[in-house]
Design an enzyme around this catalytic site. Structure first.
Site, PDB file in Angstrom:
ATOM      1  N   TYR A   1     -24.056  -3.987  13.672  1.00  0.00           N
ATOM      2  CA  TYR A   1     -22.990  -4.945  13.979  1.00  0.00           C
ATOM      3  C   TYR A   1     -22.693  -5.785  12.741  1.00  0.00           C
ATOM      4  O   TYR A   1     -23.421  -6.713  12.414  1.00  0.00           O
ATOM      5  CB  TYR A   1     -23.376  -5.849  15.141  1.00  0.00           C
TER       6      TYR A   1
ATOM      7  N   HIS B   1     -31.002   3.094  18.315  1.00  0.00           N
ATOM      8  CA  HIS B   1     -29.620   2.922  18.789  1.00  0.00           C
ATOM      9  C   HIS B   1     -28.998   4.234  19.270  1.00  0.00           C
ATOM     10  O   HIS B   1     -28.301   4.265  20.283  1.00  0.00           O
ATOM     11  CB  HIS B   1     -28.785   2.322  17.659  1.00  0.00           C
TER      12      HIS B   1
ATOM     13  N   SER C   1     -21.798  -3.414  28.505  1.00  0.00           N
ATOM     14  CA  SER C   1     -20.433  -3.276  29.024  1.00  0.00           C
ATOM     15  C   SER C   1     -20.388  -3.232  30.554  1.00  0.00           C
ATOM     16  O   SER C   1     -19.721  -2.374  31.145  1.00  0.00           O
ATOM     17  CB  SER C   1     -19.750  -2.027  28.443  1.00  0.00           C
ATOM     18  N   PRO C   2     -21.077  -4.161  31.232  1.00  0.00           N
ATOM     19  CA  PRO C   2     -21.073  -4.151  32.695  1.00  0.00           C
ATOM     20  C   PRO C   2     -19.713  -4.508  33.291  1.00  0.00           C
ATOM     21  O   PRO C   2     -19.473  -4.279  34.482  1.00  0.00           O
ATOM     22  CB  PRO C   2     -22.117  -5.218  33.058  1.00  0.00           C
TER      23      PRO C   2
ATOM     24  N   GLY D   1     -17.033  -3.094  32.210  1.00  0.00           N
ATOM     25  CA  GLY D   1     -16.185  -1.943  31.883  1.00  0.00           C
ATOM     26  C   GLY D   1     -15.368  -2.126  30.631  1.00  0.00           C
ATOM     27  O   GLY D   1     -14.205  -1.723  30.576  1.00  0.00           O
ATOM     28  N   ARG D   2     -15.989  -2.729  29.600  1.00  0.00           N
ATOM     29  CA  ARG D   2     -15.304  -3.027  28.336  1.00  0.00           C
ATOM     30  C   ARG D   2     -14.056  -3.882  28.584  1.00  0.00           C
ATOM     31  O   ARG D   2     -13.017  -3.699  27.965  1.00  0.00           O
ATOM     32  CB  ARG D   2     -14.950  -1.745  27.584  1.00  0.00           C
ATOM     33  N   GLY D   3     -14.197  -4.801  29.522  1.00  0.00           N
ATOM     34  CA  GLY D   3     -13.129  -5.747  29.805  1.00  0.00           C
ATOM     35  C   GLY D   3     -12.194  -5.332  30.924  1.00  0.00           C
ATOM     36  O   GLY D   3     -11.483  -6.170  31.486  1.00  0.00           O
ATOM     37  N   PHE D   4     -12.186  -4.049  31.271  1.00  0.00           N
ATOM     38  CA  PHE D   4     -11.273  -3.567  32.304  1.00  0.00           C
ATOM     39  C   PHE D   4     -11.513  -4.289  33.629  1.00  0.00           C
ATOM     40  O   PHE D   4     -10.576  -4.659  34.350  1.00  0.00           O
ATOM     41  CB  PHE D   4     -11.434  -2.057  32.504  1.00  0.00           C
TER      42      PHE D   4
ATOM     43  N   SER E   1     -12.501  -7.162  34.193  1.00  0.00           N
ATOM     44  CA  SER E   1     -12.225  -8.599  34.189  1.00  0.00           C
ATOM     45  C   SER E   1     -10.969  -8.905  34.996  1.00  0.00           C
ATOM     46  O   SER E   1     -10.757 -10.033  35.438  1.00  0.00           O
ATOM     47  CB  SER E   1     -12.038  -9.114  32.760  1.00  0.00           C
TER      48      SER E   1
END
Length: 338
Positions: free
Chosen positions: A66, A135, A215-216, A218-221, A223
């Site tokens: 990162y 990773h 990503s619980p 869904g990568r923002g979906f 939200s």
């Protein structure tokens, strides 16, 4: 707000808050913008880490890739003077050279394990790492070699717990026989249940290995805040993910609308419902955010109780095996569940 509850992660003695904090988006990556296309603010990120600690959320997740390296250094600033109050998880494997550049290779060799550990210790400003993950699997190096080298670091006191990220059942079993694994990290959400479908979660349960779900939301979906493709910045990496493209995008929006109805009935957000679902499934989610407001909402998700009827209803909206689109492009998918 009340202090977040603590849970056991795996069977090797590590106790963590029920919701961790994914720090990937908190620091600038190579170039002007971070991976999600928004300029990162260091002070805002540090304030979020400090607020998380106040609420008992002391489990921070990072990785040397990162930035590269910038995220570990940011965390070092945030935890300075309070190292013993935090649980730090970091990862290695995407090879970073001596000029702090990515080489494009995955390196799990014993030599690189030691080099990566020492570098992360320096970047984090600490003399031990609470949870250290590979990773991605280095297919050119036997997992026995990689985990054996990580086990040596445990003996030296530089690592306290060992984890793997995005690996398959056979790799988990082989690695666990070399040195007990505390956790495996993988993407897991209402929109991404492949590891449940192909038996990886069964393997973890059989061995007493915890699942850390990144990503619980869904990568923002999940939200509920992304309603059209234009809601993503032009340089947002998610634009390249099949889940966010074409007709699939709009079909997924319809699923989110159904989930939102259920969330509103409970007077919570769709993001909180998504996080609570992961917790109810017995796993530790690490939603990423750099905003205090979102952090507080994420931690509050640990107080939401979902019964079997709630789980059944959610999983009827997005049944196991649903095609919501792949989480990575073709190259990325070749690196998971190995």
């Amino acid at each position: 707000m009340t202090q977040i509850k603590q849970v056991k992660l795996g069977s090797q003695g590590l106790v963590v808050p029920a919701v961790g904090l994914g720090c990937m988006g908190m620091s600038k990556w190579a170039g002007e913008y971070d991976i999600y296309g928004k300029s990162a603010d260091e002070n805002e990120s540090i304030a979020t880490i400090h607020r998380s600690l106040e609420l008992g959320g002391n489990f921070l997740d990072t990785a040397d890739v990162y930035g590269p390296l910038a995220n570990e250094r940011l965390i070092a600033k945030a935890i300075k003077g309070n190292r013993e109050k935090y649980l730090i998880a970091t990862k290695f494997g995407f090879e970073v050279d001596d000029n702090e550049q990515l080489t494009g290779k995955i390196n799990g060799s014993s030599e690189y394990v030691r080099k990566a550990v020492e570098r992360s210790l320096k970047n984090l400003g600490t003399d031990y790492i609470d949870l250290y993950y590979l990773h991605r699997l280095d297919t050119g190096t036997p997992i026995e070699e990689t985990v054996g080298a990580m086990a040596d670091m445990v003996k030296e006191g530089k690592i306290r717990h060992i984890g793997l990220s995005e690996v398959g059942s056979q790799t988990i079993q082989i690695a666990h026989a070399i040195h007990p694994l505390t956790a495996v990290q993988s993407e897991f959400s209402l929109f991404e249940r492949n590891i449940e479908e192909i038996g990886i979660i069964d393997t973890l349960n059989e061995l007493g290995v915890g699942l850390v779900a990144y990503s619980p939301i869904g990568r923002g979906f999940l939200s509920g805040e992304i309603l059209k493709p234009e809601d993503l910045p032009e340089n947002d990496s998610r634009r390249g993910m099949p889940r966010y493209q074409g007709e699939r995008f709009f079909k997924n929006i319809e699923l989110v609308k159904e989930i939102k109805i259920m969330a509103e009935e409970k007077s919570i957000t769709t993001a909180q419902l998504a996080i609570a679902w992961v917790i109810a499934k017995g796993h530790v989610p690490i939603p990423g955010t750099r905003k205090v407001k979102n952090l507080e909402a994420n931690i509050a998700s640990a107080e939401i109780v979902l019964g079997s009827e709630d789980l059944d209803r959610l999983e009827s909206i997005v049944p196991l095996g649903s095609d919501v689109g792949a989480r990575y492009d073709e190259a990325g998918m070749k690196m998971v569940n190995l």
